[in-house]
Design a protein around this motif. Structure first.
Motif, PDB file in Angstrom:
ATOM      1  N   GLN A 186       0.932  -1.271  -0.009  1.00  0.00           N
ATOM      2  CA  GLN A 186       0.077   0.109  -0.120  1.00  0.00           C
ATOM      3  C   GLN A 186       0.842   1.352  -0.064  1.00  0.00           C
ATOM      4  OE1 GLN A 186      -2.421  -0.567   3.528  1.00  0.00           O
ATOM      5  NE2 GLN A 186      -4.158  -1.457   2.173  1.00  0.00           N
ATOM      6  N   ARG A 187       2.018   1.059   0.850  1.00  0.00           N
ATOM      7  CA  ARG A 187       2.911   2.296   0.898  1.00  0.00           C
ATOM      8  C   ARG A 187       3.525   2.542  -0.563  1.00  0.00           C
ATOM      9  NH1 ARG A 187       3.718   4.562   5.472  1.00  0.00           N
ATOM     10  NH2 ARG A 187       5.523   6.244   5.453  1.00  0.00           N
ATOM     11  N   GLU A 188       3.777   1.519  -1.276  1.00  0.00           N
ATOM     12  CA  GLU A 188       4.432   1.650  -2.612  1.00  0.00           C
ATOM     13  C   GLU A 188       3.404   2.195  -3.492  1.00  0.00           C
ATOM     14  OE1 GLU A 188       7.744  -1.795  -1.952  1.00  0.00           O
ATOM     15  OE2 GLU A 188       6.049  -2.266  -3.528  1.00  0.00           O
ATOM     16  N   GLU A 189       2.064   1.719  -3.339  1.00  0.00           N
ATOM     17  CA  GLU A 189       1.152   2.259  -4.151  1.00  0.00           C
ATOM     18  C   GLU A 189       1.070   3.510  -4.064  1.00  0.00           C
ATOM     19  OE1 GLU A 189      -2.618   0.735  -2.921  1.00  0.00           O
ATOM     20  OE2 GLU A 189      -3.777   1.924  -4.467  1.00  0.00           O
ATOM     21  N   VAL A 190       0.865   4.064  -2.788  1.00  0.00           N
ATOM     22  CA  VAL A 190       0.569   5.615  -2.444  1.00  0.00           C
ATOM     23  C   VAL A 190       1.654   6.471  -2.771  1.00  0.00           C
ATOM     24  CG1 VAL A 190       0.267   7.129  -0.520  1.00  0.00           C
ATOM     25  CG2 VAL A 190      -1.083   5.036  -0.596  1.00  0.00           C
ATOM     26  N   GLU A 191       2.840   5.843  -2.760  1.00  0.00           N
ATOM     27  CA  GLU A 191       4.194   6.720  -3.329  1.00  0.00           C
ATOM     28  C   GLU A 191       4.158   7.026  -4.600  1.00  0.00           C
ATOM     29  OE1 GLU A 191       7.509   5.297  -1.151  1.00  0.00           O
ATOM     30  OE2 GLU A 191       6.887   5.935   0.818  1.00  0.00           O
ATOM     31  N   LYS A 192       3.430   6.326  -5.445  1.00  0.00           N
ATOM     32  CA  LYS A 192       3.447   6.726  -6.905  1.00  0.00           C
ATOM     33  C   LYS A 192       2.359   7.423  -7.286  1.00  0.00           C
ATOM     34  CE  LYS A 192       5.390   2.247  -7.920  1.00  0.00           C
ATOM     35  NZ  LYS A 192       4.493   0.862  -7.557  1.00  0.00           N
ATOM     36  N   MET A 193       1.249   7.742  -6.412  1.00  0.00           N
ATOM     37  CA  MET A 193       0.257   8.626  -6.877  1.00  0.00           C
ATOM     38  C   MET A 193       0.459  10.002  -7.153  1.00  0.00           C
ATOM     39  SD  MET A 193      -2.526   7.424  -3.816  1.00  0.00           S
ATOM     40  CE  MET A 193      -2.874   5.510  -3.878  1.00  0.00           C
ATOM     41  N   PRO A 194      -0.104  10.286  -8.403  1.00  0.00           N
ATOM     42  CA  PRO A 194      -0.067  11.657  -8.824  1.00  0.00           C
ATOM     43  C   PRO A 194      -1.020  12.718  -7.874  1.00  0.00           C
ATOM     44  CG  PRO A 194      -1.555  10.539 -10.290  1.00  0.00           C
ATOM     45  CD  PRO A 194      -1.008   9.690  -9.215  1.00  0.00           C
ATOM     46  N   ASN A 195      -0.623  14.068  -7.855  1.00  0.00           N
ATOM     47  CA  ASN A 195      -1.170  14.895  -6.967  1.00  0.00           C
ATOM     48  C   ASN A 195      -1.095  14.585  -5.498  1.00  0.00           C
ATOM     49  OD1 ASN A 195      -1.928  16.312  -9.371  1.00  0.00           O
ATOM     50  ND2 ASN A 195      -3.778  15.215  -9.407  1.00  0.00           N
ATOM     51  N   ARG A 196       0.227  14.190  -5.074  1.00  0.00           N
ATOM     52  CA  ARG A 196       0.213  13.694  -3.533  1.00  0.00           C
ATOM     53  C   ARG A 196       0.987  14.643  -3.012  1.00  0.00           C
ATOM     54  NH1 ARG A 196       4.700  10.862  -1.832  1.00  0.00           N
ATOM     55  NH2 ARG A 196       5.549  10.977  -4.175  1.00  0.00           N
ATOM     56  N   ILE A 197       0.751  15.073  -1.693  1.00  0.00           N
ATOM     57  CA  ILE A 197       1.672  15.787  -0.840  1.00  0.00           C
ATOM     58  C   ILE A 197       1.760  15.009   0.306  1.00  0.00           C
ATOM     59  CG2 ILE A 197       0.895  18.163  -1.885  1.00  0.00           C
ATOM     60  CD1 ILE A 197      -0.694  18.583   0.841  1.00  0.00           C
ATOM     61  N   VAL A 198       2.765  15.428   1.040  1.00  0.00           N
ATOM     62  CA  VAL A 198       3.220  14.736   2.307  1.00  0.00           C
ATOM     63  C   VAL A 198       3.059  15.653   3.490  1.00  0.00           C
ATOM     64  CG1 VAL A 198       5.241  13.652   3.353  1.00  0.00           C
ATOM     65  CG2 VAL A 198       4.931  13.595   0.847  1.00  0.00           C
ATOM     66  N   VAL A 199       2.521  15.353   4.573  1.00  0.00           N
ATOM     67  CA  VAL A 199       2.644  16.117   5.712  1.00  0.00           C
ATOM     68  C   VAL A 199       3.339  15.063   6.824  1.00  0.00           C
ATOM     69  CG1 VAL A 199       0.606  17.382   5.425  1.00  0.00           C
ATOM     70  CG2 VAL A 199       0.199  15.385   6.527  1.00  0.00           C
ATOM     71  N   ASP A 200       3.652  15.952   7.846  1.00  0.00           N
ATOM     72  CA  ASP A 200       4.242  15.030   8.891  1.00  0.00           C
ATOM     73  C   ASP A 200       4.071  15.154  10.366  1.00  0.00           C
ATOM     74  OD1 ASP A 200       6.005  13.293  10.303  1.00  0.00           O
ATOM     75  OD2 ASP A 200       7.853  14.076   9.626  1.00  0.00           O
ATOM     76  N   PRO A 201       3.042  14.526  10.859  1.00  0.00           N
ATOM     77  CA  PRO A 201       2.488  14.540  11.957  1.00  0.00           C
ATOM     78  C   PRO A 201       3.647  14.245  13.234  1.00  0.00           C
ATOM     79  CG  PRO A 201       0.818  13.617  10.685  1.00  0.00           C
ATOM     80  CD  PRO A 201       2.045  13.633   9.931  1.00  0.00           C
ATOM     81  N   GLY A 202       4.650  13.714  12.735  1.00  0.00           N
ATOM     82  CA  GLY A 202       5.557  13.269  13.630  1.00  0.00           C
ATOM     83  C   GLY A 202       6.272  14.252  14.154  1.00  0.00           C
ATOM     84  N   GLU A 203       5.895  15.565  13.681  1.00  0.00           N
ATOM     85  CA  GLU A 203       6.825  16.802  14.015  1.00  0.00           C
ATOM     86  C   GLU A 203       6.402  17.228  15.563  1.00  0.00           C
ATOM     87  OE1 GLU A 203       5.014  20.812  12.383  1.00  0.00           O
ATOM     88  OE2 GLU A 203       5.836  19.770  10.889  1.00  0.00           O
ATOM     89  N   TYR A 204       7.464  17.568  16.404  1.00  0.00           N
ATOM     90  CA  TYR A 204       7.494  17.800  17.810  1.00  0.00           C
ATOM     91  C   TYR A 204       6.985  19.298  17.920  1.00  0.00           C
ATOM     92  CZ  TYR A 204       8.979  18.694  22.565  1.00  0.00           C
ATOM     93  OH  TYR A 204       9.249  18.962  23.821  1.00  0.00           O
ATOM     94  N   ASP A 205       5.971  19.167  18.870  1.00  0.00           N
ATOM     95  CA  ASP A 205       5.660  20.694  19.269  1.00  0.00           C
ATOM     96  C   ASP A 205       5.990  20.939  20.847  1.00  0.00           C
ATOM     97  OD1 ASP A 205       3.740  22.790  20.155  1.00  0.00           O
ATOM     98  OD2 ASP A 205       2.162  22.288  18.783  1.00  0.00           O
ATOM     99  N   PRO A 206       6.776  21.936  20.563  1.00  0.00           N
ATOM    100  CA  PRO A 206       7.531  22.283  21.996  1.00  0.00           C
ATOM    101  C   PRO A 206       6.502  22.789  23.023  1.00  0.00           C
ATOM    102  CG  PRO A 206       8.380  24.014  20.229  1.00  0.00           C
ATOM    103  CD  PRO A 206       7.430  22.792  19.777  1.00  0.00           C
TER     104      PRO A 206
END
Ligand SMILES: [Zn+2]
Length: 842
Positions: free
Chosen positions: A215-235
């Motif tokens: 699924q990850r490989e499938e998603v990484e090939k999708m057009p019009n795809r952006i990435v967000v990172d909720p792993g970002e730390y909030d001080p």
């Protein structure tokens, strides 16, 4: 960071801990978040099908990180799932899951919405789902929530294709996409336009789950795809959004969703499906500042200044700026972005160090009864805050009289609580506080909600709100607080719960479904419980045609509130098979009551009450049972013991001591409850004793269990110990269509003939499903009793397996007895009686 700031940040982090679902952010973290949020006017609505489908990491990232108004629309309340923490099913489970979602939202910062759709259980096709719900009805609800919430971006969690699995998942995406184009169209659902305007969201995005490598490989090939990172730390929060998501998700306790608080990067993908594609950010091309509001730039610059100059140690210093912003907001000639007015007045109170709170003297009141409220204003800073007046609005109104001790119109003294007492009388004909979606009879698999303004709401609004009218530096500020009941639970500390309207008395039959296995009369017990002192009146009961009752009415007289009395009636069934509904009502003064009162109490949610009708299902069907004494090993919680007692057996609950060293041979049969092997380590520990019991002539019946998932921190997967005398593996197969035909692959099996003759008619009238978590592999010693499968699927024989072992018998059965028996399905009683009798038949 100064040491004081560190201490404050540490405290905020502590208050975030999920142990207390009622706690929210506090201190400077709350002030920082409130001010930053005031600067943002964007919004996002996520749409999926169930409690637990939502991406909590993305919700937390959007609400807590990007500070946009964030909502989750779950089409259903999850009524059809399995309950891991208790015996509640159906309506009551929907109430629990609603509150679990609200508890989760208090942690991740999003808002919660629902449609009128009911989760009718697992289904494999969107067609079945749309047919059961009615496409237009649920689409209209999705459109309604969009028109009310007015999101800039809509995120669907599913694709609307078989990739999603569950048919309800597919439908959530199908309707989400359709609503994206229907909501702006005034010709669609025009009846809504008397309350709301059409709304065009800028963009529709898909947030695909990517759990497997493929699924990850499938998603990484999708057009019009952006990435967000909720792993970002909030001080400020002291956590990443993904960690917050773990806390939030862990509120889904009834479905065992306890989740890891993962640290570090955790990427998420968003794929534009309609509207201009986003290339970098979810809000590409969308102005989420005050500039988008005509004349709003001035408000924005004042709020930006407030945010910039916030001193965490002296939040009161931004109050003049906030008051200025309020004035600027008032001069705008168009509606404010939703919620901003309230956010601002709350921020003013917060930064002024004010504690404003209103409580009721009890959590429940009867129609016509009175309530006493305590409104408290405490100035914990030295700012000159005047309290002009307090009034209460809701199902009754009240205005605080000027009292001698605490006075209106004067500056609130420093750190001295000013307490005002108000009273109100609830109208005589005030309806009971039934959750709004349960007040009217359901229509198939949807709720009936006649007040359009209720549609979409997560829960009933509070019965009362307290309005604090303040004057701060010559500006009027109004702060609204919901009125709750505040109390101490010795084991947990200070808690709150909503105030409800309850009837003067409640009624409850001893069983929800009463089985008459023979044509003899049996006793039906009706419990009458008083909610007020000196409750007296008459109970009346109604039996279906063909049934006889010893009396149609009885008087009752109760002295204290909380007292109950049990009234017995003798019921005589008709000779042949019959089913019907037993009804009860109580006449107290000029009021007729015909409801039970069910209280749901778990530590992670506020207590909830609902008022089901005081009825019992009557079932007359010949059922013979050979065992006299049955031991029951309760698992995650079910209502099987009460159901088994109706067959005439004595049912004894088996605790850890009995399992380890009790005399098991005194039981004719031992039954393990739903998921008992998952939750009872003592059962797994005493498995060989249990098998010895079978060897020596006993009968064991094992209901469904699930294999635990892998440990996310690595290490071994916890697998079930052997649950039978011969190898047997629990799988994930299930049959979701409750009418699915059932065949008998071993028609000569004694379990189909003794003591009850079983035919396919015994599988009529089942509810919700056939069964779940069937065996996937088993040793040749086992004999499969039934074959059943969903339409279009391959035959399944792992639902019920029987074997002799030594002098006794062992049965594994993953059919949904825990639903069918408590619901009074006669065939289910007859089959289960045969399983229990297995050791005594050959
Ligand atoms: Zn789901």
């Amino acid at each position: 960071m100064t040491s004081r700031l560190l201490a404050i940040a540490g405290l905020a982090a502590l208050c975030f801990a999920p142990a207390r679902a009622q706690r929210e952010l506090s201190g400077s973290a709350q002030a920082r978040l409130a001010l930053d949020r005031l600067n943002v006017v964007g919004s996002v609505l996520m749409i999926a099908a169930h409690p637990d489908d939502e991406n909590t990491a993305l919700l937390a990232y959007l609400a807590r990180g990007r500070k946009v108004r964030t909502g989750y629309l779950s089409l259903t309340r999850g009524e059809g799932g399995q309950n891991l923490i208790g015996a509640e099913q159906g309506d009551a489970l929907g109430v629990i899951r609603t509150q679990e979602l609200l508890a989760a939202r208090r942690i991740d910062g999003a808002e919660q919405f629902f449609t009128r759709a009911i989760d009718f259980g697992f289904t494999k096709t969107p067609e079945e789902t749309l047919e059961k719900w009615g496409r237009e009805k649920i689409l209209s609800d999705v459109v309604w929530v969009i028109r009310r919430f007015r999101p800039d971006v809509i995120i669907v969690r599913f694709s609307g294709t078989p990739r999603d699995g569950h048919g309800q998942h597919q439908v959530s995406a199908i309707l989400g996409k359709e609503a994206f184009t229907a909501a702006p169209d005034p010709k669609r659902f025009p009846e809504q336009l008397q309350w709301v305007q059409p709304w065009q969201a800028k963009r529709l995005m898909w947030n695909p789950g990517a759990f497997t490598k493929e699924q990850r490989e499938e998603v990484e090939k999708m057009p019009n795809r952006i990435v967000v990172d909720p792993g970002e730390y909030d001080p400020v929060l002291g956590h990443s959004y993904n960690e917050i998501a773990g806390m939030s998700r862990s509120m889904h306790r009834s479905q065992g969703m306890g989740a890891a608080e993962r640290k570090g990067s955790a990427k998420d993908f968003l794929v534009t499906q309609a509207g201009p594609p986003a290339t970098k950010d979810i809000f590409d091309g969308i102005d989420i500042s005050w500039n988008r509001v005509t004349g709003g730039a001035a408000v924005g610059s004042i709020l930006a200044e407030a945010s910039k100059t916030l001193d965490p140690g002296n939040p009161d210093r931004v109050v003049p700026l906030l008051l200025k912003a309020q004035k600027a907001m008032e001069s705008l000639h168009q509606p404010l972005p939703d919620g901003k007015q309230k956010e601002l007045s709350d921020a003013i109170a917060l930064c002024s160090g004010l504690w404003l709170d209103a409580t009721a003297d009890k959590y429940a009141v009867t129609p016509g009864g009175g309530l006493k409220f305590q409104a408290t204003a405490l100035n914990r800073d030295r700012a000159a805050v005047q309290l002009k007046s307090i009034d209460i609005e809701g199902i009754a109104t009240a205005t605080a009289p000027p009292t001698t001790k605490a006075k209106f119109g004067e500056v609130l003294p420093f750190n001295e609580p000013q307490v005002f007492t108000l009273t109100a009388t609830v109208p005589d004909h005030q309806p009971l506080s039934q959750p709004y979606w349960l007040t009217e009879p359901k229509q198939g698999d949807t709720y009936t909600v006649s007040n359009q303004l209720d549609v979409g709401l997560a829960e009933n609004p509070p019965l009362f709100n307290a309005h604090f009218h303040l004057r701060i530096e010559s500006e009027d500020v109004d702060v609204v607080r919901p009125i709750e009941y505040r109390y101490i639970e010795r084991a947990q500390g200070e808690l709150t719960r909503p105030v409800v309207v309850e009837p003067p008395v409640t009624l409850q039959w001893s069983e929800a479904a009463m089985l008459f296995p023979q044509k003899t009369a049996r006793t039906a017990e009706l419990r009458v419980k008083a909610n007020i002192p000196k409750a007296a009146g008459e109970v009346r009961i109604r039996v279906p045609a063909g049934w006889q009752v010893s009396a149609n009415a009885e008087h009752f007289q109760l002295v204290d509130a909380g007292e109950q009395s049990v009234i017995s009636f003798q019921l005589t069934p008709p000779a042949g098979d019959a089913q019907g509904v037993l009804e009860a009502s109580a006449q107290v003064g000029d009021r007729t009551v015909s409801t039970e009162m069910q209280t749901i109490n778990y530590p992670h949610i506020p207590p909830q009450v609902l008022f089901p009708r005081a009825t019992a299902k009557l079932v007359r069907s010949d059922v013979r049972l050979l065992p006299k004494t049955i031991g029951y090993v309760m698992g995650a919680g079910d209502e099987m013991p009460q159901a088994l007692q109706q067959l005439g057996a004595e049912v004894v609950s088996l605790g850890p001591d009995e399992l380890a060293s009790g005399n098991l041979s005194r039981f004719d049969a031992i039954v393990t409850g739903v998921r008992a092997y998952n939750v009872r380590s003592d059962l797994r520990a005493n498995q060989s004793r249990l098998m010895d019991y079978v060897k020596n002539g006993g009968t064991v019946v094992v209901q469904y269990n699930v294999a635990d998932g892998p440990n996310p921190f690595g290490g071994d997967t916890t697998l079930l110990a052997n649950i039978g005398p011969y190898p047997l593996t629990t799988g994930r197969e299930r049959v979701t269509v409750e009418e699915a035909p059932v065949q008998f692959p071993n028609p000569g099996s004694p379990l189909l003939h003794q003591p009850n003759e079983i035919t396919s008619r015994d599988f009529d009238g089942w509810i919700q499903e056939r069964g779940l978590y069937f065996a996937s592999k088993w040793d040749d010693h086992y004999q499969p009793l039934f074959e059943t499968h969903d339409p279009g699927e391959k035959p399944q024989t792992g639902s019920t397996l029987y074997t002799r072992y030594g002098k006794g018998a062992y049965v594994f059965t993953a059919l949904s007895w825990f639903r069918e028996l408590p619901a009074g399905v006669p065939g289910a009683f007859r089959i289960f009686a045969n399983l229990l009798s297995a050791g005594k038949t050959q």
